[in-house]
Design an enzyme around this catalytic site. Structure first.
Site, short mmCIF file in Angstrom:
data_model
loop_
_atom_site.label_atom_id
_atom_site.label_comp_id
_atom_site.label_asym_id
_atom_site.label_seq_id
_atom_site.Cartn_x
_atom_site.Cartn_y
_atom_site.Cartn_z
N ASP A 1 -4.84 -12.57 20.20
CA ASP A 1 -5.05 -13.25 20.49
C ASP A 1 -5.15 -14.11 21.42
O ASP A 1 -5.31 -15.32 21.03
CB ASP A 1 -3.34 -13.54 20.19
CG ASP A 1 -2.28 -12.29 19.97
OD1 ASP A 1 -2.60 -12.28 18.42
OD2 ASP A 1 -2.07 -11.25 20.14
N HIS B 1 2.40 -9.65 19.84
CA HIS B 1 1.84 -9.56 19.55
C HIS B 1 2.53 -9.83 18.33
O HIS B 1 2.19 -8.43 17.46
CB HIS B 1 0.61 -8.35 19.59
CG HIS B 1 -0.26 -9.24 18.19
ND1 HIS B 1 -0.86 -9.29 18.50
CD2 HIS B 1 -1.15 -7.80 17.33
CE1 HIS B 1 -1.67 -9.32 17.11
NE2 HIS B 1 -2.00 -8.01 16.48
N ALA C 1 -9.79 6.79 13.26
CA ALA C 1 -11.49 5.96 14.07
C ALA C 1 -11.82 6.67 12.40
O ALA C 1 -13.11 5.77 12.12
CB ALA C 1 -12.05 7.32 14.60
#
Length: 333
Positions: A159, A187, A12
């Site tokens: 993508d 990916h 984060a």
């Protein structure tokens, strides 16, 4: 007002999260009337940075944001979650073998999977972003056996968006005039962006993408390599990895899980492959075309697959099988 939902973002204090958190907190993802408790998890050395992120979120004065919880502890981070966006992972360092990268990430995603199993709601929707995303997602799901495999997905929406945008620019239409592109597989640079079933709307008429582009050599050559290598091209130009576009893709992915896909459209996401109708090996997280309704995805079946596509789909599956088998040796070690 609805009850607040608990949404975790890992990594984060990082770049992607910095572009992502504002969109989540202001209602772009889970809805404009859905209060949110944001849980921000990162490693201990990043806690001071995280404090700055918390201050900024407070300073945005966002009405839906009920609480922000920064933490470095999994028992705090994964407690009672409705959604988990796992962005943080070990990045590839110079000279690092892919095997070493897998080993480091297996340890991270095993821990996070076990934390999901122990602390999160069984209905939690988990999106894995950190690379290698497909295999990290598989490890997390295997480490949380009581959470349905269908609740886990990994991000190939970036993508998908890249493919859509490339076609739109080539044809000279807005990106929302291109629909039903598909990302198959991993990916990674073996992914297969497929436009054989994509549709372009031009001058109010729907036409097949191949006809609209009217350049088969581009569609089977530079288009595919541009989408496959886009992340590397961004790093080369920015000296930093894709953050704004990754955050936008995460928002698109989670919003579609929450609210469903538009009629007649599908999107791409990495999901559990077992039982698919496209001859992809079982027990992988593989990107398919999916439609989503009532927070459940369904693979779009019955698309015709030509020999060109089959070769590309098999190549990316082979890479995923190899990744999985390597990762599983570390998981059982």
């Amino acid at each position: 007002m609805a009850e607040p939902i608990r949404v975790l973002v890992t990594g984060a204090a990082g770049q992607i999260a910095y572009s992502l958190l504002y969109s989540i907190a202001k209602g772009d993802v889970f809805g404009k009337d859905q209060p949110i408790i944001l849980v921000l998890l990162d490693i201990t050395p990043m806690l001071p940075v995280l404090d700055g992120v918390v201050m900024e979120l407070q300073d945005c004065a966002l009405p839906l944001l009920r609480e922000v919880i920064p933490t470095d502890k999994v028992e705090v981070g994964f407690k009672d979650l409705d959604a988990a966006i796992l962005v943080g992972s070990m990045p590839r360092k110079e000279g690092m073998e892919r095997k070493d990268l897998l080993k480091a990430n297996v340890a991270i995603f095993k821990t996070q999977g076990e934390a999901l199993e122990k602390y999160a709601k069984k209905t939690v929707k988990v999106l894995v972003v950190g690379n290698p995303a497909n295999t990290n997602c598989l490890i997390a799901s295997k480490s949380a056996p009581s959470i349905p495999k269908e609740n886990f997905s990994c991000l190939t929406r970036l993508d998908h968006n890249r493919a859509r945008s490339q076609v739109a620019m080539r044809v000279g239409v807005p990106s929302d005039s291109v629909k039903n592109v598909t990302i198959w597989g991993n990916h990674s640079s073996t992914q297969y962006p497929d436009v054989h079933h994509a549709i372009v709307t031009r001058n109010g008429k729907e036409i097949a993408a191949f006809d609209a582009v009217n350049d088969e050599s581009w569609l089977k050559g530079d288009f595919i390599s541009t989408v496959q290598q886009r992340g590397a091209a961004v790093i080369k130009a920015r000296k930093l990895s894709s953050a704004m576009s990754a955050a936008k893709a995460i928002c698109d992915h989670m919003r579609d899980i929450w609210f469903g896909t538009p009629d007649g459209e599908w999107v791409s996401m990495g999901i559990y492959s077992s039982g698919n109708s496209y001859g992809v090996p079982d027990d992988l997280m593989y990107s398919f075309p999916v439609k989503i309704k009532n927070k459940s995805w369904k693979v779009v079946d019955g698309l015709s697959i030509n020999d060109f596509s089959r070769g590309k789909m098999d190549a990316t599956a082979a890479e995923l099988v190899e990744e999985r088998d390597t990762a599983l040796t570390f998981l059982s070690a």
